[in-house]
Motif scaffolding. Structure first.
Motif, PDB file in Angstrom:
ATOM      1  N   ASP A  11      -7.844 -77.406  -5.260  1.00 38.71           N
ATOM      2  CA  ASP A  11      -7.250 -78.266  -5.829  1.00 38.71           C
ATOM      3  C   ASP A  11      -5.993 -77.207  -6.343  1.00 38.71           C
ATOM      4  O   ASP A  11      -6.257 -76.468  -7.136  1.00 38.71           O
ATOM      5  N   LYS A  65      -2.205 -81.905  -6.649  1.00 38.28           N
ATOM      6  CA  LYS A  65      -2.900 -82.927  -7.318  1.00 38.28           C
ATOM      7  C   LYS A  65      -2.233 -83.385  -8.614  1.00 38.28           C
ATOM      8  O   LYS A  65      -2.438 -84.557  -8.760  1.00 38.28           O
ATOM      9  N   GLY A  66      -1.395 -82.506  -9.139  1.00 34.57           N
ATOM     10  CA  GLY A  66      -0.874 -82.957 -10.666  1.00 34.57           C
ATOM     11  C   GLY A  66       0.247 -81.695 -10.821  1.00 34.57           C
ATOM     12  O   GLY A  66       0.269 -80.828 -10.407  1.00 34.57           O
ATOM     13  N   THR A  98       0.202 -87.174 -12.411  1.00 35.14           N
ATOM     14  CA  THR A  98      -0.928 -86.962 -11.540  1.00 35.14           C
ATOM     15  C   THR A  98      -0.658 -87.611 -10.205  1.00 35.14           C
ATOM     16  O   THR A  98      -0.141 -88.746 -10.107  1.00 35.14           O
ATOM     17  N   SER A 100      -2.220 -89.185  -6.748  1.00 37.11           N
ATOM     18  CA  SER A 100      -3.662 -89.762  -6.406  1.00 37.11           C
ATOM     19  C   SER A 100      -3.316 -91.099  -5.314  1.00 37.11           C
ATOM     20  O   SER A 100      -2.764 -92.096  -5.804  1.00 37.11           O
ATOM     21  N   ASP A 101      -3.681 -90.798  -4.114  1.00 31.05           N
ATOM     22  CA  ASP A 101      -3.674 -92.066  -3.142  1.00 31.05           C
ATOM     23  C   ASP A 101      -2.177 -92.626  -3.143  1.00 31.05           C
ATOM     24  O   ASP A 101      -2.109 -93.821  -2.905  1.00 31.05           O
ATOM     25  N   TRP A 264      -6.456 -84.391 -15.732  1.00 32.23           N
ATOM     26  CA  TRP A 264      -6.632 -83.705 -14.320  1.00 32.23           C
ATOM     27  C   TRP A 264      -8.169 -83.603 -14.011  1.00 32.23           C
ATOM     28  O   TRP A 264      -8.641 -83.914 -12.840  1.00 32.23           O
TER      29      TRP A 264
END
Length: 284
Positions: A11, A65-66, A98, A100-101, A264
């Motif tokens: 990550d 991821k962030g 963040t 995500s998707d 996170w």
């Protein structure tokens, strides 16, 4: 500094800024990861002044991821986010992203970091107290909602130009969550003392002090400078001369980072060991 293992699915997080070489975020998050047993990589990334968005998109494409965001990109991060937390919306700036998707969520952890450092680390209550917030820029905006959530008896926002302070008062009223007294003043109009005085200006970076009277401080007052340095900030020297207790923004730096880490990773690291480390090290 990064926390790395041999996993191909590591990550990845980072901080974007310009300049960025002196950022403490990689060291802070590496220590948080070690403390909590989290496996991740955190790096500092220099984004060109005209290419923040492409830099973020590239990081997402690499599996990021962030990201944290520091000067001068907090407003661009705000515009980039597909979804904003309430505190980011009120602040008008984002320091934590963040990914995500395909969705970019923007948050602002500065204000909650400030409040946690004051109330938990400095053991100083905000609820029911008279609060003076100096400045009406981005730092003050970021602090507004978390301060109001503490339900102080009153909040006075003082600024060189009163119109900017009045804008923050209107923003506070718009939240509809605070029922106490709130007002805007210029430096010259300040009178009486306050329980907690927070310097959200950058005056200490130039070794200056906002032109406020000694009378805003009492011997029971607590003065907090959002800026921090190896020695005492100019604002805190001024406040101590007036008899107040003081604290600088190192704890806020660590607490806002801990809040981002929690967003996170879902685990909240302890900041006290890091505070001792950076203070003892003598270079913050």
């Amino acid at each position: 500094m990064s926390v790395i293992n041999s996993s191909a699915q590591l990550d990845r997080y980072c901080v974007f800024g310009n300049p960025i070489q002196h950022s403490k975020s990689p060291a802070i998050h590496a220590m948080f990861a070690s403390q909590t047993g989290q496996t991740l990589e955190y790096s500092a990334r220099l984004a060109p002044l005209d290419s923040f968005v492409p830099s973020v998109q590239q990081f997402i494409a690499e599996g990021g991821k962030g990201a944290n965001v520091t000067v001068p990109f907090k407003l661009e991060a705000y515009a980039l986010a597909n979804h904003l937390s309430e505190r980011a919306a009120i602040a008008g700036a984002v320091n934590t992203l963040t990914f995500s998707d395909g969705v970019i969520v923007g948050d602002n952890t500065d204000g909650v970091g400030l409040v946690r450092d004051i109330t938990e680390n400095a053991k100083t209550a905000i609820v029911g107290r008279r609060i003076l917030l100096l400045g009406a820029g981005g730092a003050a905006r970021g602090a507004l909602l978390p301060l109001l959530a503490q339900q102080p008896a009153s909040l006075t926002i003082a600024n060189r130009t009163i119109s900017k302070a009045e804008d923050l008062v209107q923003l506070a009223h718009a939240t509809k969550t605070y029922r106490g007294e709130i007002e805007a003043k210029t430096w010259q109009d300040l009178n009486g003392s306050f329980d907690v005085i927070i310097n959200a200006t950058s005056a200490s970076l130039q070794s200056e002090v906002p032109p406020i009277p000694y009378t805003v401080f009492a011997d029971t007052s607590f003065a907090y400078d959002m800026m921090y340095s190896d020695g005492q900030t100019s604002f805190n020297r001024y406040a101590e001369q007036a008899g107040a207790r003081t604290r600088d923004g190192l704890g806020m730096l660590l607490e806002q980072a801990a809040e981002a880490f929690f967003i996170w990773r879902g685990v909240r690291p302890q900041t006290a060991p890091l505070f001792a480390h950076f203070r003892t090290k003598g270079s913050v």
